[in-house]
Design a protein around this motif. Sequence first.
Motif, PDB file in Angstrom:
ATOM      1  N   PRO A  40      29.975  48.693  58.027  1.00  0.00           N
ATOM      2  CA  PRO A  40      31.169  47.995  57.753  1.00  0.00           C
ATOM      3  C   PRO A  40      31.682  48.328  56.261  1.00  0.00           C
ATOM      4  CG  PRO A  40      29.483  46.242  57.657  1.00  0.00           C
ATOM      5  CD  PRO A  40      28.882  47.641  58.162  1.00  0.00           C
ATOM      6  N   VAL A  41      33.092  48.295  56.260  1.00  0.00           N
ATOM      7  CA  VAL A  41      33.739  48.427  54.803  1.00  0.00           C
ATOM      8  C   VAL A  41      33.517  46.812  54.316  1.00  0.00           C
ATOM      9  CG1 VAL A  41      35.899  48.624  53.912  1.00  0.00           C
ATOM     10  CG2 VAL A  41      35.316  50.241  55.571  1.00  0.00           C
ATOM     11  N   TRP A  42      33.181  46.672  53.120  1.00  0.00           N
ATOM     12  CA  TRP A  42      33.241  45.484  52.641  1.00  0.00           C
ATOM     13  C   TRP A  42      34.480  44.964  51.982  1.00  0.00           C
ATOM     14  CZ3 TRP A  42      28.181  42.814  50.973  1.00  0.00           C
ATOM     15  CH2 TRP A  42      27.137  43.246  51.583  1.00  0.00           C
ATOM     16  N   PRO A  43      35.155  43.889  51.636  1.00  0.00           N
ATOM     17  CA  PRO A  43      34.260  42.588  52.241  1.00  0.00           C
ATOM     18  C   PRO A  43      34.657  42.424  53.842  1.00  0.00           C
ATOM     19  CG  PRO A  43      36.385  42.158  51.091  1.00  0.00           C
ATOM     20  CD  PRO A  43      36.173  43.716  50.972  1.00  0.00           C
ATOM     21  N   SER A  70      29.260  33.993  58.381  1.00  0.00           N
ATOM     22  CA  SER A  70      28.817  34.755  57.299  1.00  0.00           C
ATOM     23  C   SER A  70      30.068  35.689  56.618  1.00  0.00           C
ATOM     24  CB  SER A  70      27.893  35.721  57.710  1.00  0.00           C
ATOM     25  OG  SER A  70      26.906  34.916  58.083  1.00  0.00           O
ATOM     26  N   GLY A  71      30.381  35.377  55.233  1.00  0.00           N
ATOM     27  CA  GLY A  71      31.186  36.402  54.505  1.00  0.00           C
ATOM     28  C   GLY A  71      30.480  37.070  53.580  1.00  0.00           C
ATOM     29  N   PHE A  72      30.613  38.584  53.661  1.00  0.00           N
ATOM     30  CA  PHE A  72      30.157  39.528  52.778  1.00  0.00           C
ATOM     31  C   PHE A  72      31.032  40.054  51.972  1.00  0.00           C
ATOM     32  CE2 PHE A  72      27.814  39.183  57.093  1.00  0.00           C
ATOM     33  CZ  PHE A  72      26.324  39.242  56.479  1.00  0.00           C
ATOM     34  N   ALA A  73      30.701  40.142  50.543  1.00  0.00           N
ATOM     35  CA  ALA A  73      31.536  40.670  49.488  1.00  0.00           C
ATOM     36  C   ALA A  73      30.444  41.150  48.608  1.00  0.00           C
ATOM     37  CB  ALA A  73      32.269  39.548  49.160  1.00  0.00           C
ATOM     38  N   LYS A  74      31.048  41.946  47.605  1.00  0.00           N
ATOM     39  CA  LYS A  74      30.459  42.711  46.699  1.00  0.00           C
ATOM     40  C   LYS A  74      30.972  42.575  45.327  1.00  0.00           C
ATOM     41  CE  LYS A  74      28.690  46.757  49.249  1.00  0.00           C
ATOM     42  NZ  LYS A  74      28.709  48.090  49.389  1.00  0.00           N
ATOM     43  N   GLU A  80      33.063  36.954  43.994  1.00  0.00           N
ATOM     44  CA  GLU A  80      33.900  37.319  45.115  1.00  0.00           C
ATOM     45  C   GLU A  80      33.630  36.766  46.661  1.00  0.00           C
ATOM     46  OE1 GLU A  80      36.777  39.272  44.924  1.00  0.00           O
ATOM     47  OE2 GLU A  80      36.214  39.046  42.929  1.00  0.00           O
ATOM     48  N   ALA A  81      32.039  36.589  46.683  1.00  0.00           N
ATOM     49  CA  ALA A  81      31.619  35.727  47.876  1.00  0.00           C
ATOM     50  C   ALA A  81      32.010  34.293  47.812  1.00  0.00           C
ATOM     51  CB  ALA A  81      30.005  36.160  47.846  1.00  0.00           C
ATOM     52  N   ALA A  82      31.854  33.836  46.830  1.00  0.00           N
ATOM     53  CA  ALA A  82      32.419  32.152  46.524  1.00  0.00           C
ATOM     54  C   ALA A  82      33.971  32.178  46.995  1.00  0.00           C
ATOM     55  CB  ALA A  82      32.077  31.848  45.347  1.00  0.00           C
ATOM     56  N   ALA A 123      20.290  44.028  51.434  1.00  0.00           N
ATOM     57  CA  ALA A 123      20.566  45.270  51.731  1.00  0.00           C
ATOM     58  C   ALA A 123      21.463  46.200  50.859  1.00  0.00           C
ATOM     59  CB  ALA A 123      20.963  45.432  53.139  1.00  0.00           C
ATOM     60  N   GLU A 124      22.099  45.484  50.003  1.00  0.00           N
ATOM     61  CA  GLU A 124      23.260  45.949  49.170  1.00  0.00           C
ATOM     62  C   GLU A 124      22.913  45.572  47.690  1.00  0.00           C
ATOM     63  OE1 GLU A 124      25.804  47.990  49.678  1.00  0.00           O
ATOM     64  OE2 GLU A 124      25.156  48.156  51.804  1.00  0.00           O
ATOM     65  N   ALA A 125      22.992  46.235  46.755  1.00  0.00           N
ATOM     66  CA  ALA A 125      22.573  46.165  45.613  1.00  0.00           C
ATOM     67  C   ALA A 125      23.596  45.250  44.652  1.00  0.00           C
ATOM     68  CB  ALA A 125      22.432  47.216  44.497  1.00  0.00           C
ATOM     69  N   THR A 126      24.898  45.302  45.005  1.00  0.00           N
ATOM     70  CA  THR A 126      25.689  44.289  44.454  1.00  0.00           C
ATOM     71  C   THR A 126      26.322  43.471  45.750  1.00  0.00           C
ATOM     72  OG1 THR A 126      27.551  46.046  45.038  1.00  0.00           O
ATOM     73  CG2 THR A 126      26.565  45.880  42.528  1.00  0.00           C
ATOM     74  N   GLY A 127      25.505  43.361  46.849  1.00  0.00           N
ATOM     75  CA  GLY A 127      26.160  42.599  47.816  1.00  0.00           C
ATOM     76  C   GLY A 127      25.647  41.247  47.653  1.00  0.00           C
ATOM     77  N   TRP A 128      26.890  40.273  48.241  1.00  0.00           N
ATOM     78  CA  TRP A 128      26.609  38.784  48.244  1.00  0.00           C
ATOM     79  C   TRP A 128      26.994  38.297  49.585  1.00  0.00           C
ATOM     80  CZ3 TRP A 128      24.433  36.256  44.261  1.00  0.00           C
ATOM     81  CH2 TRP A 128      24.166  36.989  43.159  1.00  0.00           C
TER      82      TRP A 128
END
Length: 140
Positions: A40-43, A70-74, A80-82, A123-128
């Motif tokens: 999927p494209v983030w967020p 669940s909210g996913f953001a980088k 961004e996740a907050a 799974a993502e280095a900059t993922g939250w």
Amino acid sequence: MARDASLWVRKALQSAQKADAAVAAIVGARVYGQNPPADPVWPFTKLPPLTVVPMRATGLDGTRYSIRISGFAKGVDDTEAALLGGAISACLDGRSIALTEAPWPARLTDIRWTGTDIIRDPAEATGWHAIVAFEGVVTA
């Protein structure tokens, strides 16, 4: 008789997020059910399975739902996740939503935000990952 309205609760929660200006400003239309696209494209948001408990009491017949969105953001940190978690909680807290697709008249009521956890996505280095929790009741 208590009825399991999980399918219609999920659909109503997805529709509410898609219609909310603050959530849509962050994720666009990327509001998924249990199975987002493979890459999927983030967020984006995802609605994992709900926990359903029947409620049976004199004069009351319904179900209580534990909901986690669940909210996913980088980003370099969890900002961004907050922001996404805050938009999701504001979108649903205190709402009452008609389950328009249910085969019987029903509403998801007493939606109450119960908290948010923000963790690094493995799974993502900059993922939250913001896990936004709610409780709600469906009565028919």
